[in-house]
Design a protein around this motif. Structure first.
Motif, short mmCIF file in Angstrom:
data_model
loop_
_atom_site.label_atom_id
_atom_site.label_comp_id
_atom_site.label_asym_id
_atom_site.label_seq_id
_atom_site.Cartn_x
_atom_site.Cartn_y
_atom_site.Cartn_z
N ALA A 481 0.88 -1.24 0.20
CA ALA A 481 -0.15 0.12 0.30
C ALA A 481 0.71 1.23 -0.18
CB ALA A 481 -0.82 0.07 0.98
N ALA A 482 1.82 1.19 0.77
CA ALA A 482 2.86 2.47 1.12
C ALA A 482 3.70 2.66 -0.43
CB ALA A 482 3.47 2.27 2.30
N ILE A 483 4.03 1.23 -1.11
CA ILE A 483 4.70 1.40 -1.57
C ILE A 483 3.57 1.94 -3.10
CG2 ILE A 483 5.51 0.41 -4.19
CD1 ILE A 483 6.67 -2.10 -2.61
N TYR A 491 2.83 11.51 -0.66
CA TYR A 491 4.09 10.66 0.04
C TYR A 491 3.09 10.87 1.68
CZ TYR A 491 6.79 11.63 -3.58
OH TYR A 491 7.52 11.65 -5.02
N ASP A 492 2.16 11.70 2.10
CA ASP A 492 1.78 12.44 3.81
C ASP A 492 1.37 11.00 3.43
OD1 ASP A 492 0.02 12.43 1.72
OD2 ASP A 492 -1.20 14.31 2.42
N ASP A 493 0.47 9.78 2.63
CA ASP A 493 0.27 8.73 3.20
C ASP A 493 0.73 7.60 3.02
OD1 ASP A 493 -2.68 9.80 2.17
OD2 ASP A 493 -2.33 9.60 0.09
N VAL A 494 1.74 7.80 2.76
CA VAL A 494 3.38 6.83 2.60
C VAL A 494 3.60 6.31 4.64
CG1 VAL A 494 4.91 5.89 2.22
CG2 VAL A 494 3.87 6.99 0.63
N LEU A 495 3.84 7.87 4.56
CA LEU A 495 3.86 8.12 6.69
C LEU A 495 2.39 7.57 7.57
CD1 LEU A 495 5.35 11.79 6.20
CD2 LEU A 495 6.48 9.41 6.07
N THR A 496 1.11 8.21 6.53
CA THR A 496 0.52 6.91 7.53
C THR A 496 0.20 6.06 7.38
OG1 THR A 496 -1.40 9.59 6.95
CG2 THR A 496 -1.88 6.91 7.39
#
Length: 687
Positions: A481-483, A491-496
């Protein structure tokens, strides 16, 4: 009768071999993994490949054991008669005249030769192989295929490039093309079993091994093949082909009882000592396999005597059988007894007695001691049940193929074929969501739509598909999901996604194929091999998968595609570049903690969260050091170096790339190219 001490030792080493993953439960998981992988290759890639040897049988002596892969050339069948031919298949006739038992020549009949040369019936997937076959045809009075020319002209597709600038891409090893510790053999399938093999089915067996049910299943479902190697003593060896029964032999190994199987494992391990004796230097593991088959079938060792407390006695009986065969100069092939595997070999009787007697007195007990000590040492380490290792390995196979093509009917087909594969459905679901995402990106590229900016909704739909259903393990769905968010610039969703994962202090079980199974802590990246009684184990795969961690797998489905001036990319740049350096068969596995910290660092950098990035970078460096010594360490250094380069720390990035190149000295190491880019940029800025 076995000595009392031998009985005790036999039980001890039988238990120790269980600890070393040579028990029946481990073998069953190996069998299931192999059969599912073979089915997936045929289903998705329309390519039949059979893995044999130690890795497929469950008798591999270590993780670095060679692998034997036989690719079956599609669209062509070998026949011994001309009846009932399918017009959509090309037939080659097996000519036995003048050939020793177990060998034949391959000849095109006139009509089949015209059909083959026209190219009308050439499957697209094997067009290159067919061209190699055409260059291997020798016209005598008829059109024969030379086995010698075939080995030179027909190179298996998907070989890994050479390991350094001085390497050739591959080397010939008999009928095999050896490449990156894998022996690839190309074979033709026979439409029917040859007459000698049919005689094997019906011969008298007082020991009732193999059983009638297995023999019936083999005859009905498992074909025979021909491979490109002639009889060494034949004047026509460059024209002859050998009958091959690798799939049948694999099934026979899988059908052995516990003691028979462990006896074969010990015999294989004893071959490492054969080089000490001139009399044994030409004896191979294949000779020992045939010795083992005969011992299982013969009435001289009744089935009821193949029990754990007789293990050492059974090994000695096999060695005595070897001694007799060597003295007689005759070891019959198990399926074609007329084929003497010791043909043209000369053994000296006194040397044989000396070698076998010393082997039984010295090396056998040396090996027994080694196995017992290994079992004691392994008992203190993390031991993962065969079911969980099998689950992890089969997930990797499933991932390799299911990410390539989106197929909504696949789940139904795989469950019809392997009902036990239901446990793998979460893995299939994630892989198919990824395949669907890639398919969508390719369509967008053809329409010249933007692939990153303005696609937040697409990323969210893909992530929803990835996370639907049950988890396959603790981390895979979250990392993918992060990828997806990372590749779309969210990028904010990657951190989440990653913050909760990288804050977790619990120890997880990491049954990685990149090294010894370990306990893994996501927050620190720390790994431990010693058993931890306080760590919650995985007792039920349906319930406890959240305590497992799998490698992140990348392969052909993640390769960049250049469409309409845009790159379709589904992986971060360092991993995407690594795949470019290899062929479509290559698969890379990466420590999930490493890739998580890479995504986190790069996202914080893109968002301008520099202080947070510095803290994450410290954790990232520690995690890479904990990964030292494992097979993906060189790739971990590249990911760290790439982050450091973009953060402006050029000097430390240089050190990471340099260390990676020292760890894996190969042009296939992506660090070579990152180092070139770094030096190029530095030179341009300082001239």
């Amino acid at each position: 009768m076995p000595k009392p001490t031998d009985k005790i030792r036999s039980l001890q080493i039988s238990n120790a071999l269980d600890t070393e993953s040579f028990g029946l439960s481990q073998r069953e998981e190996t069998k299931r993994t192999q059969l599912i992988g073979q089915y997936l290759e045929e289903y998705f890639w329309k390519n039949k490949s059979i893995t044999s040897g130690g890795r497929a049988e469950g008798t591999a002596l270590d993780k670095n054991s060679d692998s034997d892969v036989m690719g079956v050339i599609g669209g062509i069948l070998v026949v011994e008669n001309d009846h009932d031919m399918d017009e959509n298949v090309i037939y080659i006739s097996a000519v036995r005249t003048g050939c020793c038992p177990g060998y034949c020549k391959l000849k095109f009949q006139a009509d089949q030769y015209s059909k083959f040369m026209s190219g009308q019936y050439t499957p697209k997937e094997v067009s290159t192989i067919y061209e190699g076959i055409k260059r291997s045809i020798i016209t005598l009075s008829d059109q024969y295929i030379s086995s010698e020319l075939f080995c030179k002209n027909v190179i298996p597709d998907g070989l890994i490039p050479g390991d350094n600038f001085h390497d050739i891409l591959y080397e010939l090893n008999g009928p095999a093309t050896r490449n990156a510790d894998v022996d690839f053999v190309q074979a033709f399938e026979m439409r029917q079993w040859p007459k000698e093999a049919k005689a094997w089915i019906t011969r008298c067996r007082k020991n009732k091994w193999p059983c009638k049910a297995l023999l019936k299943r083999l005859e009905e479902n498992i074909p025979c093949y021909v491979v490109a190697i002639g009889n060494k003593s034949s004047a026509d060896k460059d024209m002859e082909w050998r009958l091959s029964f690798v799939e049948i032999e694999r099934e026979l190994i899988w059908s052995m009882n516990e003691t028979q199987f462990k006896c074969f494992v010990i015999l294989k391990r004893l071959t490492q000592f054969f080089g000490r004796y001139s009399a044994l230097k030409d004896i191979t593991t294949y000779h020992m396999k045939n010795i083992m088959f005969w011992m299982c079938e013969t009435e001289k060792v009744p089935q009821e005597e193949w029990i754990p407390q007789n293990l050492i006695t059974c090994v000695k009986r096999c060695l005595r059988k070897l001694k007799k065969c060597m003295k007689d100069g005759k070891l019959d092939h198990f399926i074609i007894p007329e084929n003497n595997l010791f043909q043209n070999k000369t053994f000296v009787s006194k040397e044989i007695d000396h070698a076998i007697n010393k082997l039984q007195r010295n090396e056998l007990y040396e090996l027994i001691s080694e196995i017992r000590n290994s079992g004691k040492e392994l008992s203190t380490l993390l031991l993962i049940s065969p079911e969980f290792m099998g689950y992890s390995n089969t997930c990797k196979s499933m991932w390799r193929y299911c990410c390539d093509h989106y197929d909504p009917d696949f789940c139904r087909f795989i469950l019809d074929k392997f009902p036990e594969a239901r446990i793998l459905l979460p893995c299939v679901q994630i892989a198919q969501a990824k395949a669907k995402w890639r398919k969508k990106l390719i369509k967008m590229a053809w329409r010249k739509e933007p692939l990153c900016s303005g696609t937040r909704n697409l990323a969210k739909r893909v992530v929803k598909n990835i996370k639907e259903g049950s988890e396959m393990d603790f981390s895979t769905s979250t990392i993918y999901a992060a990828i997806v968010h990372f590749m779309h610039g969210n990028y904010d969703d990657v951190l989440t996604e990653l913050k909760p994962l990288l804050s977790n202090k619990e120890w997880k079980i990491y049954p990685s194929s990149l090294g010894t199974p370990m306990y893994l802590c996501f927050k620190s990246g720390e790994m431990h091999i010693k058993r931890k009684e306080t760590v919650r184990n995985v007792e039920d795969l349906h319930r406890d998968r959240n305590n497992l961690v799998n490698d992140l797998c990348t392969g052909n489905s993640d390769r960049d595609m250049y469409i309409n001036g845009a790159y379709v990319r589904t992986l971060p740049y360092p991993l995407a570049l690594q795949l470019v350096l290899n062929t479509w068969r290559a698969v890379y596995r990466c420590n999930p903690v490493i890739i998580s910290y890479y995504l986190m660092c790069m996202s914080q950098l893109k968002l301008g969260h520099l202080e947070a990035m510095k803290e994450t970078m410290c954790h990232f460096k520690n995690a890479v050091q904990y990964n030292k010594g494992r097979r993906d360490y060189h790739l971990s250094l590249v990911l760290l170096g790439h982050c450091l380069y973009w953060s402006g720390d050029i000097e430390t990035a240089f050190e990471c790339f340099a260390e990676s190149m020292m760890v894996k000295k190969s042009v296939l190491n992506v660090a070579v190219y990152h180092m070139a880019f770094l030096i190029n940029d530095w030179t341009r800025c300082n001239i």
